[in-house]
Enzyme design. Sequence first.
Site, PDB file in Angstrom:
ATOM      1  CE1 TYR A 278     -20.339 -27.711   9.447  1.00  0.00           C
ATOM      2  CE2 TYR A 278     -18.194 -27.547   8.390  1.00  0.00           C
ATOM      3  CZ  TYR A 278     -18.994 -27.396   9.505  1.00  0.00           C
ATOM      4  OH  TYR A 278     -18.457 -26.932  10.680  1.00  0.00           O
TER       5      TYR A 278
ATOM      6  CG  HIS B 152      -4.886  -6.975   4.556  1.00  0.00           C
ATOM      7  ND1 HIS B 152      -6.114  -7.130   3.959  1.00  0.00           N
ATOM      8  CD2 HIS B 152      -4.460  -5.742   4.167  1.00  0.00           C
ATOM      9  CE1 HIS B 152      -6.395  -6.061   3.235  1.00  0.00           C
ATOM     10  NE2 HIS B 152      -5.402  -5.200   3.356  1.00  0.00           N
TER      11      HIS B 152
ATOM     12  CD  GLU C 133      -7.532 -10.104   3.485  1.00  0.00           C
ATOM     13  OE1 GLU C 133      -7.186  -9.646   4.583  1.00  0.00           O
ATOM     14  OE2 GLU C 133      -7.290  -9.533   2.403  1.00  0.00           O
TER      15      GLU C 133
ATOM     16  NE  ARG D 163     -10.057  -8.442  -0.492  1.00  0.00           N
ATOM     17  CZ  ARG D 163      -9.077  -7.580  -0.264  1.00  0.00           C
ATOM     18  NH1 ARG D 163      -8.072  -7.912   0.552  1.00  0.00           N
ATOM     19  NH2 ARG D 163      -9.069  -6.388  -0.851  1.00  0.00           N
TER      20      ARG D 163
ATOM     21  CG  ASN E  50      -2.045  -1.041   1.082  1.00  0.00           C
ATOM     22  OD1 ASN E  50      -2.455  -1.378  -0.024  1.00  0.00           O
ATOM     23  ND2 ASN E  50      -2.517  -1.556   2.199  1.00  0.00           N
TER      24      ASN E  50
ATOM     25  CE1 TYR F  36      -3.390  -5.027  -0.355  1.00  0.00           C
ATOM     26  CE2 TYR F  36      -4.161  -7.231   0.193  1.00  0.00           C
ATOM     27  CZ  TYR F  36      -4.404  -5.875   0.055  1.00  0.00           C
ATOM     28  OH  TYR F  36      -5.652  -5.370   0.307  1.00  0.00           O
TER      29      TYR F  36
END
Length: 785
Positions: A495, A303, A449, A366, A254, A312
Amino acid sequence: MQMIKWICLSVFFSFFTTISNAQNEETKKIENNASEELSKTVTDFQSIDSSFMVANKPNRLRETASNLYERNNADSQMKNYGFIDNVNKLGKANFLMLDDDLNFAVIRNNVFKKVRQPSISDETKDNRANERLGKMKQDGSWDDIDYTRKDITTWQPIDHIKRLKSMALVYTDKSQKSFSNTELYTAIVNGLRYWYQQNPTSKNWWHNDIDAPQQLGELLIILRFGSISIPKSLEDSLTSRMNRGNILKQTGANKLDVAIHYLYRAALKEDKLLLDTAVEQAFQPIAFTHEEGLQHDYAFLQHGRQLQISSYGDVFKSGELKVAEMLLGTSYALNGEKLNMLSNYCRNTYLKCMRGAFSDFNIEGRGISRQNILYKKFEASKLKTASLLDPAHEAEWKDAIARVSGTQLPSYHIRPSHNHFYSADYTIHTQPEYSFNVRTVSVRTKRTECGNGENLIGKFLPDGSTNIQIKGDEYYNIMPVWDWNKIPGITSRAYPNEQLMDIYWGETGSTAFVGGVSDSSFGASCYQMDYNGVKANKAWFFFSNEVVCLGAGIQSAAPENITTTLNQCWLKGSVEIKTSDAKSFKAKENGMELYKEVNWFLHDGVGYYFPEKQDVWISTQTQKGDWFHINSSGSKSMITGDICKLWLDHGLQPVDVRYAYVVIPGVKDKAQQAIATAAASVKIIKNNDSAQVVFNDKQDVLEAVIYKPTSFSCNGFTIQVKQPSVLMLQNLGKSNQKIYISDPTQLLTGGGITMEDEKKHRKKEYGFHFPSGNAAGASLSLQCE
């Protein structure tokens, strides 16, 4: 000597005057002679003391060079004389000592040259620009853009600047039909005024503080090369609007992103103080840190301490290459240790996580939920920049370019390597025939994330997910149709429905015993799992041709069955199976079935061998889904695909259950021979809650994960390990025996190993201290006598 230097200077100035007055009708011979003379002048000047140049540099040279740089770089006359290249050589040689004015001109030229690189045909560019011109309203806006949108991910208003950029590139390109077209110029100016008046903003700070000012900066620099400048008051207003983002408060990728548009603004305003700040902050992330950014083991985290080698990490890599290329030929050029560090990250981390043109899905953060994310189609151009900056590794860059561009196979010039990133809980194992990588998580790192509506169901991604690639595209765009409860490699609850993430922006891992050992060729990694009601000791043992996957101590009180997924990839061809009581046969097409006592099976060049016969579920069914259910900005269009899904069912509420399977990738033509070799050479010595130990007698390598102090026997030796660790022994009992060991908890100070020759009744003890500080978790090597 003083007189000789002045003569050389006079010759140099006289020659540049000749260039500026050159006529287009000059013959090729004269042009070549001029280029050769300029190159010779460059060489001659390299012998002149740089301090003399500083003291005696006349304004005439500065003005001549600066004026030439301000001219459109499309000027073929300047290209023929090699002026730009040779001024860059002068700058890199560090004897021209470029002053601030020329630095700004060089930067603007470098930016313009980079953004106008052709990616589509000239005709297409011209047609597209005129199409956008035709649809633009008189006030400089487009009807199909909603300038009030505040979207977090795909922010529509930024398309306005991107369209103006494409129009400006045509307007400033002498090869285009619309070059210097007054109607196009007027439209661009109107469009800039409209943007400034509307001042669109997003709810996502990244669009406001990074993307918009970067796009705007490139657009304004492009327009500097037009035949007519845009109104100065308009440029000044827009340049001031670019002043977004607190560069000092940002970290990692960033910080770099903000620094890039600071650099654009400095070049436009010719502000030396701003340029100094932008360059210093842009290159600051090329430094080792324990926080966000480049780690001491060359992983990249952002992050929090979350694996971000692509995502990133790609922003970091690409941004640093971009800045370094902008500064080529200036006194700010990247060199020395920072250049070496950037090169090392690109070559030995990022590129090793790729197979051909496709990345490991584990390194995307992500972004794994974004369409086409694994296909790095623009990587070749970045690698060309890297080669330009780092010619010392030119051969490696060329090999990588050949692989990602598809002119050579993914195996082309791949050297075997193994690396466990102890700062990131991530392992990459690379062979010419395949790559096999593992993603885990500990109390020291963050789980993958969920945020900005992305990666909505990637709950179990870091729980030992394995990325197995031969051609590279095994998982490309599979994510919409994946069964996310059966991500390759993980042990989890079965599941009936996919589980939404319930913690956003990075959940810390739950266990400390996570790590690996490596000698740079082989290694072992472990993950003591305790998450979502499931416990398991998971370990991977890497050799040249095989990867041994072990699980022990599996237990859960959950109401669902517990499964371990061997793989879930695109179905390519049939699945060949051999059981204990039958000849080999093919799995049922478009079906799902439990196959009893499987010895081995083969799919798409990857063999799976079971040292102890195993019941295996194999599905070759068509699965369906859409991008929207994993990413709220994705398409809702239904996608279907044939999937090969392979898993072990440990049953309901298992207690102390284990598994063992051996993956043999890249064996399409000699599958049965490779499987037979693995069966003969791989020995599983221990697989329980105290230790998992594997010996490969063909390579004479023993690898072990020691959860509790324990002992075991192998090849006539009894080995006692006195502390938890991950261990590798090479050349067991021989004169060149070597030990590699690491502390997966990163908390221990040291320990010891005792080796007893059972025949000679001789014992040897080896004591050691584990690496600490920034190297905690790294592998320690011991040469045995």
